[in-house]
Design a protein around this motif. Sequence first.
Motif, PDB file in Angstrom:
ATOM      1  N   PRO A 471       0.809  -1.227   0.000  1.00  0.00           N
ATOM      2  CA  PRO A 471       0.000   0.000   0.000  1.00  0.00           C
ATOM      3  C   PRO A 471       0.839   1.272   0.000  1.00  0.00           C
ATOM      4  O   PRO A 471       0.486   2.257  -0.654  1.00  0.00           O
ATOM      5  CB  PRO A 471      -0.827  -0.121   1.288  1.00  0.00           C
ATOM      6  N   TYR A 472       1.943   1.258   0.732  1.00  0.00           N
ATOM      7  CA  TYR A 472       2.828   2.430   0.763  1.00  0.00           C
ATOM      8  C   TYR A 472       3.482   2.633  -0.604  1.00  0.00           C
ATOM      9  O   TYR A 472       3.504   3.751  -1.138  1.00  0.00           O
ATOM     10  CB  TYR A 472       3.908   2.245   1.831  1.00  0.00           C
ATOM     11  N   ALA A 473       4.038   1.553  -1.163  1.00  0.00           N
ATOM     12  CA  ALA A 473       4.749   1.662  -2.436  1.00  0.00           C
ATOM     13  C   ALA A 473       3.814   2.104  -3.556  1.00  0.00           C
ATOM     14  O   ALA A 473       4.162   2.979  -4.361  1.00  0.00           O
ATOM     15  CB  ALA A 473       5.401   0.317  -2.776  1.00  0.00           C
ATOM     16  N   LEU A 474       2.615   1.517  -3.620  1.00  0.00           N
ATOM     17  CA  LEU A 474       1.669   1.875  -4.678  1.00  0.00           C
ATOM     18  C   LEU A 474       1.173   3.311  -4.526  1.00  0.00           C
ATOM     19  O   LEU A 474       0.980   4.021  -5.525  1.00  0.00           O
ATOM     20  CB  LEU A 474       0.489   0.895  -4.669  1.00  0.00           C
ATOM     21  N   SER A 475       0.981   3.745  -3.281  1.00  0.00           N
ATOM     22  CA  SER A 475       0.541   5.131  -3.053  1.00  0.00           C
ATOM     23  C   SER A 475       1.592   6.119  -3.534  1.00  0.00           C
ATOM     24  O   SER A 475       1.280   7.094  -4.223  1.00  0.00           O
ATOM     25  CB  SER A 475       0.253   5.352  -1.568  1.00  0.00           C
ATOM     26  N   ILE A 476       2.848   5.876  -3.187  1.00  0.00           N
ATOM     27  CA  ILE A 476       3.923   6.785  -3.607  1.00  0.00           C
ATOM     28  C   ILE A 476       4.163   6.678  -5.106  1.00  0.00           C
ATOM     29  O   ILE A 476       4.557   7.662  -5.744  1.00  0.00           O
ATOM     30  CB  ILE A 476       5.211   6.491  -2.809  1.00  0.00           C
ATOM     31  N   ALA A 477       3.923   5.502  -5.688  1.00  0.00           N
ATOM     32  CA  ALA A 477       4.043   5.373  -7.139  1.00  0.00           C
ATOM     33  C   ALA A 477       3.027   6.268  -7.843  1.00  0.00           C
ATOM     34  O   ALA A 477       3.351   6.916  -8.853  1.00  0.00           O
ATOM     35  CB  ALA A 477       3.850   3.919  -7.557  1.00  0.00           C
ATOM     36  N   LEU A 478       1.797   6.321  -7.324  1.00  0.00           N
ATOM     37  CA  LEU A 478       0.778   7.200  -7.905  1.00  0.00           C
ATOM     38  C   LEU A 478       1.199   8.663  -7.786  1.00  0.00           C
ATOM     39  O   LEU A 478       1.044   9.450  -8.732  1.00  0.00           O
ATOM     40  CB  LEU A 478      -0.562   6.961  -7.212  1.00  0.00           C
ATOM     41  N   VAL A 479       1.749   9.021  -6.629  1.00  0.00           N
ATOM     42  CA  VAL A 479       2.283  10.380  -6.447  1.00  0.00           C
ATOM     43  C   VAL A 479       3.348  10.671  -7.495  1.00  0.00           C
ATOM     44  O   VAL A 479       3.383  11.750  -8.104  1.00  0.00           O
ATOM     45  CB  VAL A 479       2.874  10.528  -5.026  1.00  0.00           C
ATOM     46  N   SER A 480       4.225   9.707  -7.730  1.00  0.00           N
ATOM     47  CA  SER A 480       5.324   9.890  -8.682  1.00  0.00           C
ATOM     48  C   SER A 480       4.805  10.063 -10.105  1.00  0.00           C
ATOM     49  O   SER A 480       5.314  10.910 -10.860  1.00  0.00           O
ATOM     50  CB  SER A 480       6.281   8.697  -8.611  1.00  0.00           C
ATOM     51  N   VAL A 481       3.806   9.270 -10.482  1.00  0.00           N
ATOM     52  CA  VAL A 481       3.236   9.383 -11.829  1.00  0.00           C
ATOM     53  C   VAL A 481       2.664  10.780 -12.032  1.00  0.00           C
ATOM     54  O   VAL A 481       2.863  11.403 -13.095  1.00  0.00           O
ATOM     55  CB  VAL A 481       2.150   8.308 -12.047  1.00  0.00           C
ATOM     56  N   ILE A 482       1.964  11.292 -11.042  1.00  0.00           N
ATOM     57  CA  ILE A 482       1.421  12.658 -11.130  1.00  0.00           C
ATOM     58  C   ILE A 482       2.556  13.656 -11.348  1.00  0.00           C
ATOM     59  O   ILE A 482       2.486  14.535 -12.222  1.00  0.00           O
ATOM     60  CB  ILE A 482       0.631  13.008  -9.855  1.00  0.00           C
ATOM     61  N   GLY A 483       3.613  13.525 -10.561  1.00  0.00           N
ATOM     62  CA  GLY A 483       4.746  14.440 -10.688  1.00  0.00           C
ATOM     63  C   GLY A 483       5.405  14.353 -12.052  1.00  0.00           C
ATOM     64  O   GLY A 483       5.734  15.393 -12.663  1.00  0.00           O
ATOM     65  N   TYR A 484       5.581  13.131 -12.575  1.00  0.00           N
ATOM     66  CA  TYR A 484       6.253  12.979 -13.867  1.00  0.00           C
ATOM     67  C   TYR A 484       5.381  13.425 -15.026  1.00  0.00           C
ATOM     68  O   TYR A 484       5.890  13.927 -16.044  1.00  0.00           O
ATOM     69  CB  TYR A 484       6.707  11.531 -14.057  1.00  0.00           C
ATOM     70  N   LEU A 485       4.067  13.283 -14.911  1.00  0.00           N
ATOM     71  CA  LEU A 485       3.184  13.804 -15.955  1.00  0.00           C
ATOM     72  C   LEU A 485       3.296  15.325 -16.058  1.00  0.00           C
ATOM     73  O   LEU A 485       3.411  15.885 -17.156  1.00  0.00           O
ATOM     74  CB  LEU A 485       1.734  13.392 -15.670  1.00  0.00           C
TER      75      LEU A 485
END
Length: 525
Positions: A471-485
């Motif tokens: 849950p932690y890794a997937l949550s931060i991955a979503l944050v990262s995708v937003i940032g990279y977009l």
Amino acid sequence: MDSHPFIQTFWSLFPPLLAILLAIVTRRVLLSLGAGIVLGGLLVNEFQPVAAVSHLFNKVLSLFWEQGSFNAWNMNILLFLLLLGCIISILSRVGATQAFAEWAQGRIKSRRQAKLMTGLLVFVFFIDDYFHSLSVGTICRPVTDRFNISRTKLAYLLDSTAAPVCVLMPVSSWGAYIIALVGGILTSYGIAGHSAFGAFLLMGSMNFYAIFTLLMVVLVIKGGWDLGAMGHHESRALEGQLFDASKGTPPGVPDIAGSNGRVSDLVLTIGALTLVTVFGLLFTGAQSLAENEQPFGLLAALENTNVGRALVLGGVAGLVVCVWIMLRQQAGASQWGHVLWTGIKGMLPAIYILLFAWTIAGMISELETGKYLASLIQQNLPVYLLPALLFLLAGIMAFATGTSWGTFGVMLPIAADMVMAIDAQLLLPGLSAVMAGAVFGDHCSPISDTTILSSTGASCHHIDHVITQLPYALSIALVSVIGYLVLGYSGSLAAGFIAALLGFALILFGWRRWQGGRAHGVAAL
């Protein structure tokens, strides 16, 4: 090999997917990895059973003996694990870990402070992630146990500080390796505007996954934020069940109570291990530079160092100190044998998993799974999507192969080639996205060696660690995708970071709402 029906095709995904799904469903890691290995052997040999058996035998043999000599890297890592197991066992036997736990309990007054100590020790052991996970786990486990912090929480703190810090630190085995790769890429494309070191620092500032993972660790240390299954494990820990005993004893070395220990014994041992390991990193790097007639430099030495040999040197130094402590306590002959065998036996489960993980990684490499995944997005794409897609692809590759370093080696050159063909200004964001995605996939993968060693250092069940970290890794991955977009669309690091920060806040708010308006789990006292 170009005409092979299974290499670099969608069939190459089946061995890692089979291993991962079986591991999650059955929680039997060796059985799951073994199934993936057998399927990989059959695919490589086009389902010819005799050839597959012969191939698997040679593949296992190559873990120990390759090209007429010992496989130095693998042997050094295994030897370090055995040395560390003996060190842990001796420190427990002489009472050093118990003394440290009692000393820490007198000064650490809360669960929050126990977690804070675990998190801060990464800045002492940041040289290498293997070194960090095992050493910090050894030091902190008695303290976190005293405050009824679950072993899965300890494993999360180890895993979520090790790789994110190592990937951001230039003076680490990870940093040196990435700097060397990036330096080659910059030279290949004739880019003179950045040095390899300067490019690495800029890429670190764009590594949204590592940055926000560390920020999440801060919130977890502060209290609460036990997402998903972590809340269940923390609740059980508060009742005295630090791990699920119904699944058997997890990998790790059981404590052997000692009554004559000193805190200084543990400090001297870990200090010797740390200092000699750092010296070994610099010494082996300097040796390599001298052999190639290159001038000595700190970063140059770390780029050319032999991490495995340095870890063994540190392990031997730590064991020598432990032997001296036992001699001082006048331990009998029967105690020596029992303590050393206990240490070796405690590390065997981790070693078995590591051997199986290395074997399936070799199969995946032969099937060229990584190259197949990379080929999926080498088509006409909107430019702004490139960093986010590279992050996801690197994450999938690291998840499927179980190696962030292997993902760096495959994906950084491929990402550079893709970006330079589309928009050279996105080179560093694209390479940074690969670094971030590799750490993300590594955190999620049950066949990752760093995940295995974090669960070993914390002495918790391996699949429990994987499930509670997801849950932690997937949550931060979503944050990262937003940032990279946003970074890809705007070309602005500041805009990308602000977007990721807003995404982080929204995801935290969503977790609060989903868990009934408050963070699930028990806040630190």
